[in-house]
Design an enzyme around this catalytic site. Structure first.
Site, short mmCIF file in Angstrom:
data_model
loop_
_atom_site.label_atom_id
_atom_site.label_comp_id
_atom_site.label_asym_id
_atom_site.label_seq_id
_atom_site.Cartn_x
_atom_site.Cartn_y
_atom_site.Cartn_z
N PRO A 25 -8.14 -8.17 -5.21
CA PRO A 25 -7.76 -6.89 -5.61
C PRO A 25 -8.48 -6.37 -6.91
CG PRO A 25 -6.01 -8.23 -5.80
CD PRO A 25 -7.10 -9.08 -4.93
N CYS A 27 -8.09 -3.02 -9.42
CA CYS A 27 -7.69 -1.67 -9.75
C CYS A 27 -8.82 -0.82 -10.18
CB CYS A 27 -6.65 -1.89 -11.05
SG CYS A 27 -4.99 -2.04 -10.68
N ALA A 59 -4.35 -3.31 -6.50
CA ALA A 59 -2.82 -3.22 -6.62
C ALA A 59 -2.32 -2.00 -6.41
CB ALA A 59 -2.50 -3.75 -8.43
N GLN A 102 -2.62 -4.93 -1.79
CA GLN A 102 -1.74 -5.61 -2.60
C GLN A 102 -0.64 -4.65 -3.22
OE1 GLN A 102 -2.88 -6.48 -6.77
NE2 GLN A 102 -2.33 -8.48 -6.44
N TYR A 185 3.02 -8.86 -14.17
CA TYR A 185 3.74 -7.71 -13.42
C TYR A 185 5.15 -7.95 -13.06
CZ TYR A 185 -1.05 -5.72 -14.56
OH TYR A 185 -2.03 -5.35 -15.28
N ARG A 233 0.55 -13.24 -4.27
CA ARG A 233 -0.37 -13.57 -5.54
C ARG A 233 0.64 -14.01 -6.73
NH1 ARG A 233 -5.61 -11.10 -8.31
NH2 ARG A 233 -7.07 -12.90 -7.62
N LEU A 304 -13.80 -16.97 -11.71
CA LEU A 304 -14.82 -17.49 -12.09
C LEU A 304 -15.67 -18.20 -11.05
CD1 LEU A 304 -14.99 -17.72 -16.02
CD2 LEU A 304 -16.16 -16.21 -14.63
N ARG A 327 -15.29 -10.04 -10.03
CA ARG A 327 -16.39 -9.36 -10.45
C ARG A 327 -17.66 -9.72 -9.95
NH1 ARG A 327 -14.13 -12.07 -16.09
NH2 ARG A 327 -13.56 -13.56 -14.45
C1 FMN Z 1 -11.91 -4.38 -12.40
C2 FMN Z 1 -10.80 -5.53 -12.19
C3 FMN Z 1 -9.52 -4.70 -11.61
C4 FMN Z 1 -8.62 -5.79 -11.38
N1 FMN Z 1 -7.66 -5.43 -10.57
C5 FMN Z 1 -6.61 -6.46 -10.12
C6 FMN Z 1 -5.61 -5.86 -9.32
O1 FMN Z 1 -5.50 -4.84 -8.99
N2 FMN Z 1 -4.83 -6.88 -8.85
C7 FMN Z 1 -4.84 -8.24 -9.12
O2 FMN Z 1 -4.11 -8.95 -8.84
N3 FMN Z 1 -5.95 -8.78 -9.84
C8 FMN Z 1 -6.86 -7.84 -10.43
N4 FMN Z 1 -7.79 -8.17 -10.91
C9 FMN Z 1 -8.10 -9.54 -11.39
C10 FMN Z 1 -8.87 -10.12 -10.11
O3 FMN Z 1 -8.37 -9.91 -8.85
C11 FMN Z 1 -9.32 -11.68 -10.28
O4 FMN Z 1 -8.30 -12.38 -10.17
C12 FMN Z 1 -9.85 -12.10 -11.50
O5 FMN Z 1 -10.89 -10.93 -11.82
C13 FMN Z 1 -10.63 -13.32 -11.71
O6 FMN Z 1 -11.82 -13.44 -10.65
P1 FMN Z 1 -13.31 -13.26 -10.78
O7 FMN Z 1 -13.69 -14.45 -12.02
O8 FMN Z 1 -13.85 -13.32 -9.48
O9 FMN Z 1 -13.47 -11.75 -11.37
C14 FMN Z 1 -8.90 -7.47 -11.58
C15 FMN Z 1 -10.02 -7.73 -12.03
C16 FMN Z 1 -11.17 -6.81 -12.39
C17 FMN Z 1 -12.40 -7.32 -12.92
#
Ligand code: FMN
Length: 367
Positions: A25, A27, A59, A102, A185, A233, A304, A327
């Site tokens: 997810p 945002c 979210a 979510q 949260y 989560r 990551l 990302r």
């Molecule tokens: C732009 C952005 C928005 C995010 N929004 C949420 C969200 O809505 N809910 C959530 O649980 N995590 C959110 N995250 C966290 C990601 O879901 C993820 O756990 C975190 O970026 C680590 O994973 P990655 O290294 O693949 O980016 C967000 C991350 C990014 C970069």
């Protein structure tokens, strides 16, 4: 590498995922009064063509006060439901990717500015700001206006908001619900002793701190159609001395499993500004492994995970059943295609794009 595990199907309750890749997810802070906009159709539309096994909607607030910012998506009234239904209708016309949502309440981390405008709290009474609510009147950072501590009626209201949103999600054909108990949260605020300083049956012991998140889970589980996955989560640690520890979250995961939870998605942190996180590739995978060792339901690792071989190793060694990418999926929305090409797997592609298959990757696409 023949037959990569990453591209084998996996069943989560009644939902069959074509492979082990989940879009996490994210945002977008691009809604208007809680309603999805054309941005969401573009953003989720491109991710719906990614070939991933599951796409998770950002979210989504269960009430206006549960939004992180005034531009968050919500699913709390007919207007927000209609806007999301319209987005889904557009996506569904061209992709049958399973879609999860979510559901979230930001608690004391609500009423903030969009991240790219600084992300700070907007005080109640100011434009786009409102009074926040939380387990206890303890602010996220000292200079913020403290949240109001929720009373018993407030807990029932928020539990019922989660239920109403889950019913709306089912109504518009969303396949799965994920409850957000991570990243500091509201549900995480109940779990952590740093933010939950209640003296009633919702605070104190771990059993008491788990009570409200479990009540929300039970209520949503019984409201969402049987066979439709309801997952949680979690932040498996606060990364702060005296905060939530992985052993607490293992106990929470076991309790969830006993109550019919269908998967646990393992993230970390976000509760306390004093957190010290050893960020690096796979940094949350040991946390996923700790939970995987304790439960039999699917476990998702995230954080990551950016390389195909890295993702394959996580699922092949059994550290987790599924991997989530965030990302990396924004940077390269067709990450699953490229991973399939690198590992020798197969992914779905829309008919319109079949001619893009590079000649060296035979049978990459499944239509
Ligand atoms: C732009 C952005 C928005 C995010 N929004 C949420 C969200 O809505 N809910 C959530 O649980 N995590 C959110 N995250 C966290 C990601 O879901 C993820 O756990 C975190 O970026 C680590 O994973 P990655 O290294 O693949 O980016 C967000 C991350 C990014 C970069």
């Amino acid at each position: 590498m023949p037959n990569p595990v990453l591209f084998t199907p996996h069943r989560v309750a009644g939902l069959e995922l074509a492979n082990r890749i989940v879009i996490a997810p994210m945002c977008q802070y691009s809604a208007q009064n809680g309603c999805m906009t054309d941005w969401h159709l573009i953003h989720l539309g491109q991710l719906a063509l990614s070939g991933a096994g599951l796409l998770t909607i950002e979210a989504t607030a269960v009430s206006p006060e549960g939004r992180i910012t005034y531009a968050d998506v919500g699913l709390y009234d007919d207007a927000t439901e209609a806007a999301m239904a319209r987005t889904l209708e557009g996506i569904r016309r061209y992709s049958d990717i399973p879609i999860a949502i979510q559901l979230a309440h930001a608690g004391r981390k609500a009423s903030t500015e969009k991240p790219w405008l600084g992300g700070k709290q907007i005080a109640p009474g100011q434009e786009n700001g409102w009074q926040t609510e939380a387990p206890s009147a303890v602010p996220f950072v000292a200079e913020y206006v403290p949240p109001s501590a929720l009373d018993p009626e407030g807990l029932i209201r928020i539990r019922d908001d989660f239920v109403a949103s889950a019913k709306r999600a089912a109504n518009i054909g969303i396949d799965a619900v994920q409850l957000h108990a991570a990243h500091g949260y509201l549900l995480h605020q109940f779990l952590s002793p740093l933010s939950n300083q209640r003296k009633d049956e919702y605070g104190g012991s771990l059993e008491n701190r788990m009570r409200f998140p479990l009540e929300v889970f039970d209520a949503v589980r019984s409201a969402f159609p049987a066979g439709g996955p309801v997952s949680m989560r979690v932040s498996a640690t606060d990364w702060v001395e005296g905060g939530l520890a992985v052993s607490d979250v293992v106990a929470f995961a076991k309790e969830l499993e006993a109550r019919g939870c269908d998967a646990i998605h393992v993230s970390s942190g976000g509760l306390d500004a004093k957190q010290s996180i050893p960020v690096g590739p796979n940094y949350q995978v040991p946390l996923a492994r700790a939970i995987k060792n304790a439960v039999n339901i699917p476990v998702v690792a995230v954080g990551l995970i950016t390389e195909p071989a890295q993702a394959e190793a996580i699922v092949a060694t059994g550290d987790a059943d599924l991997v989530a990418i965030a990302r990396a999926a924004l940077y390269d929305p067709r990450w699953p295609w490229h991973a399939a090409a690198a590992l020798g797997g197969q992914v779905w592609a829309p008919s319109q794009y079949l001619r893009s298959q590079p000649s060296q990757y035979k049978n990459l696409f499944r239509t």
